[in-house]
Structure formats: C-alpha cells, structure tokens
Design a protein around this motif. Structure first.
Motif, PDB file in Angstrom:
ATOM      1  N   VAL A   1       0.837  -1.206   0.000  1.00  0.00           N
ATOM      2  CA  VAL A   1       0.000   0.000   0.000  1.00  0.00           C
ATOM      3  C   VAL A   1       0.870   1.255   0.000  1.00  0.00           C
ATOM      4  N   PHE A   2       1.902   1.293   0.860  1.00  0.00           N
ATOM      5  CA  PHE A   2       2.766   2.469   0.916  1.00  0.00           C
ATOM      6  C   PHE A   2       3.575   2.616  -0.370  1.00  0.00           C
ATOM      7  N   TRP A   3       4.046   1.497  -0.915  1.00  0.00           N
ATOM      8  CA  TRP A   3       4.786   1.563  -2.180  1.00  0.00           C
ATOM      9  C   TRP A   3       3.896   2.112  -3.280  1.00  0.00           C
ATOM     10  N   PHE A   4       2.661   1.620  -3.357  1.00  0.00           N
ATOM     11  CA  PHE A   4       1.737   2.073  -4.394  1.00  0.00           C
ATOM     12  C   PHE A   4       1.415   3.555  -4.220  1.00  0.00           C
ATOM     13  N   ALA A   5       1.182   3.967  -2.960  1.00  0.00           N
ATOM     14  CA  ALA A   5       0.814   5.359  -2.690  1.00  0.00           C
ATOM     15  C   ALA A   5       1.930   6.320  -3.071  1.00  0.00           C
ATOM     16  N   PHE A   6       3.183   5.977  -2.708  1.00  0.00           N
ATOM     17  CA  PHE A   6       4.288   6.898  -2.929  1.00  0.00           C
ATOM     18  C   PHE A   6       4.880   6.776  -4.334  1.00  0.00           C
ATOM     19  N   SER A   7       4.963   5.555  -4.853  1.00  0.00           N
ATOM     20  CA  SER A   7       5.604   5.357  -6.154  1.00  0.00           C
ATOM     21  C   SER A   7       4.653   5.574  -7.324  1.00  0.00           C
ATOM     22  N   ILE A   8       3.408   5.134  -7.180  1.00  0.00           N
ATOM     23  CA  ILE A   8       2.445   5.225  -8.270  1.00  0.00           C
ATOM     24  C   ILE A   8       1.541   6.446  -8.109  1.00  0.00           C
ATOM     25  N   GLY A   9       0.973   6.597  -6.906  1.00  0.00           N
ATOM     26  CA  GLY A   9       0.023   7.681  -6.683  1.00  0.00           C
ATOM     27  C   GLY A   9       0.681   9.047  -6.610  1.00  0.00           C
ATOM     28  N   LEU A  10       1.589   9.224  -5.655  1.00  0.00           N
ATOM     29  CA  LEU A  10       2.249  10.524  -5.468  1.00  0.00           C
ATOM     30  C   LEU A  10       3.474  10.706  -6.350  1.00  0.00           C
TER      31      LEU A  10
ATOM     32  N   LEU B   1      12.640  -1.041  -1.997  1.00  0.00           N
ATOM     33  CA  LEU B   1      13.620  -1.762  -1.187  1.00  0.00           C
ATOM     34  C   LEU B   1      14.084  -0.901  -0.013  1.00  0.00           C
ATOM     35  N   TRP B   2      14.284   0.385  -0.268  1.00  0.00           N
ATOM     36  CA  TRP B   2      14.654   1.303   0.808  1.00  0.00           C
ATOM     37  C   TRP B   2      13.572   1.327   1.876  1.00  0.00           C
ATOM     38  N   MET B   3      12.329   1.356   1.431  1.00  0.00           N
ATOM     39  CA  MET B   3      11.204   1.381   2.368  1.00  0.00           C
ATOM     40  C   MET B   3      11.132   0.085   3.165  1.00  0.00           C
ATOM     41  N   MET B   4      11.308  -1.050   2.504  1.00  0.00           N
ATOM     42  CA  MET B   4      11.268  -2.344   3.183  1.00  0.00           C
ATOM     43  C   MET B   4      12.299  -2.421   4.298  1.00  0.00           C
ATOM     44  N   ALA B   5      13.501  -1.928   4.026  1.00  0.00           N
ATOM     45  CA  ALA B   5      14.591  -2.022   4.998  1.00  0.00           C
ATOM     46  C   ALA B   5      14.238  -1.311   6.302  1.00  0.00           C
ATOM     47  N   GLY B   6      13.492  -0.216   6.216  1.00  0.00           N
ATOM     48  CA  GLY B   6      13.107   0.506   7.418  1.00  0.00           C
ATOM     49  C   GLY B   6      11.833  -0.008   8.057  1.00  0.00           C
TER      50      GLY B   6
ATOM     51  N   THR C   1      17.033   3.306  11.080  1.00  0.00           N
ATOM     52  CA  THR C   1      18.215   3.771  10.346  1.00  0.00           C
ATOM     53  C   THR C   1      19.313   2.714  10.383  1.00  0.00           C
ATOM     54  N   GLY C   2      19.433   2.019  11.504  1.00  0.00           N
ATOM     55  CA  GLY C   2      20.429   0.957  11.611  1.00  0.00           C
ATOM     56  C   GLY C   2      20.200  -0.156  10.613  1.00  0.00           C
ATOM     57  N   TYR C   3      18.960  -0.561  10.454  1.00  0.00           N
ATOM     58  CA  TYR C   3      18.641  -1.591   9.454  1.00  0.00           C
ATOM     59  C   TYR C   3      18.974  -1.086   8.047  1.00  0.00           C
ATOM     60  N   ARG C   4      18.689   0.179   7.805  1.00  0.00           N
ATOM     61  CA  ARG C   4      19.016   0.734   6.486  1.00  0.00           C
ATOM     62  C   ARG C   4      20.529   0.854   6.301  1.00  0.00           C
TER      63      ARG C   4
END
Length: 268
Positions: free
Chosen positions: A50-59, A72-77, A220-223
């Motif tokens: 949902v967040f990927w679709f909202a930020f990458s496709i929608g916004l 992938l950046w989003m997943m890591a966090g 941030t550590g995970y990223r």
C-alpha cells in the motif's frame, strides 16, 4: 540494584518457561485461523504494498534512494517497525493480557514482556528472511555489513522488552495509559523516519533530536545494513544517544516495577 538483581534472577530461573510461553503466545495469537502463521506475514506485506503504491504510483515520489529502488529502501526501514509497533502496543498490554499469570499463580511478572518480545521476534526473523530474499532476487546480495544485523536486532529487542516492562506495569494500573500509547503509535510512525530519510535533514540539531527516538535509530540501523553500508561504530554519537535512552528506560522500568509490583495483583 536489588530490584535489578531480582529481575535478572527471575529471568535465569524461569528461562525454560519463558521460551515455552513465547511459543504459546504465537500459537494463541494465530490459533483458529486457517492460514495460521501466514497471517503474521500478510499484514506487513499488504502494508508495504500500500505504501509503495501510494508513494511510487500515486504521489510519484518513489525515486531511487542511495542507488536502491524506493520499495527496497522502504522495506529495509519497515521490517523493524513491524516488530517495534507490536511491542509498543502489545508490550504495553502484556501484563493485562496475561493477568491470569499474576492473579492465579506465582509467576514472575518481570518475565511477561520478555516472552511476548521473544514471540514477536520469531515473526520478525521470518519477515526479515523474506526481505533478504527479495533484495537478493533484485541483485542485492548479503555482504559483510550483514554481520551487524544481529547487533541491531539485539538493541531492538532489549530496548522494547525494557519498554514493555515499564509500560505494561503502568497499563496494568490504568487502562488509560494503554489507550494513550495506542493513540500515539501512528504519530511515532510518521515522526521516526520510517517513510523518509532522517539523514536528509540539513538542520543538525533537529537531526540529532530525532535520534533520541529509539525507533529512528533502529530503523536507520537496518538501512545502514541493507542500503547505506555503514558500520554501527561509524556513528558513535547516534550509538551514545541510543545508549542514554536505553539507560533512562531501564531506570524507569525498574522504578515502576519496584513501586507497583505489590499492587498489581489486587488491581487486576
């Protein structure tokens, strides 16, 4: 110090029961569902999509970050966030959920947030392995920086188990505190740099202030492991801030345990 020694002693003496109750907590959470454990992974997967679709496709704000696709950046966090968000709310409600252990038998109250934290950790590890596989499928294979992943996991579990002890003691005394914690979870999510890069803030004092939030440090550590390829000792100021916050939380947890342990059985 006597309270700390007592808590440590309880964890050592009841270590086998803690493991058994952690397993029982997982079974209890997903018992009766046809998909069982799969539900533990369905919610994070849907949320990430949902967040990927909202930020990458929608916004259309999902460009590459540090050479990695936004998803992938989003997943890591978000991987550690699912654990932390569960512990923020369910850790705070742990004693109320398992009040029969307090009222009907002689069970060490201090270990309740611990086995809840361990049960959530098993789900976290499963989700983490899936994310690692997704990175590998996209051509980003585990490297030497992944050796520090257990360090961040240990920091995360330690802090939020301590948080669980502090908050569940207060929540056991008043359900209003638990309701307050639940109402603040969304605000914590958006203020913690889960969906945006804390390091992109140019005002140094604001960036430093944000790292007083342990959620920000862990995400941030995970990223740093997956994306930025940075060792945890390369940011000693952030590590020091996290250590200070852990110490403060430990003091608060020990204080609440010492003050409320005798009253909780009667209140529950």
């Amino acid at each position: 110090m006597n309270t700390i020694k007592n808590i440590i002693k309880e964890h050592i003496e009841w270590r086998s029961q803690i493991i058994k109750l952690a397993k029982a907590d997982i079974i209890k959470t997903y018992s009766g569902a046809a998909l069982g454990w799969a539900w533990a992974l369905v919610k994070p997967t849907v949320t990430i999509f949902v967040f990927w679709f909202a930020f990458s496709i929608g916004l259309r704000r999902g460009g590459d970050i540090a050479g990695f696709p936004f998803v992938l950046w989003m997943m890591a966090g978000m991987v550690p966030w699912f654990y932390m968000s569960d512990m923020i709310t369910q850790g705070a409600g742990a004693i109320r959920k398992y009040k029969y252990l307090v009222t009907k038998m002689k069970f060490p109250v201090s270990t309740i947030p611990t086995f809840v934290g361990l049960s959530k950790l098993s789900i976290h590890v499963c989700l983490l392995l899936i994310v690692i596989a997704i990175f590998a499928a996209r051509g980003y294979y585990p490297d030497i920086y992944f050796l520090q992943l257990p360090v961040y996991m240990f920091f995360m579990v330690l802090f939020f188990v301590v948080w669980g002890l502090f908050s569940s003691m207060l929540s056991a005394m008043s359900s209003d505190f638990l309701n307050l914690v639940k109402s603040l979870t969304t605000a914590i999510f958006w203020m913690s740099g889960i969906m945006w890069d804390v390091n992109s803030i140019n005002i140094k004092w604001i960036q430093t202030l944000l790292y007083f939030n342990p959620v920000t440090y862990i995400a941030t550590g995970y990223r740093n492991v997956f994306i930025y390829k940075t060792w945890f000792w390369e940011t000693p100021d952030q590590l020091l801030i996290f250590g200070v916050m852990l110490l403060i939380m430990t003091i608060a947890a020990v204080w609440s345990y010492k003050k409320l342990i005798k009253e909780i059985p009667d209140v529950l």
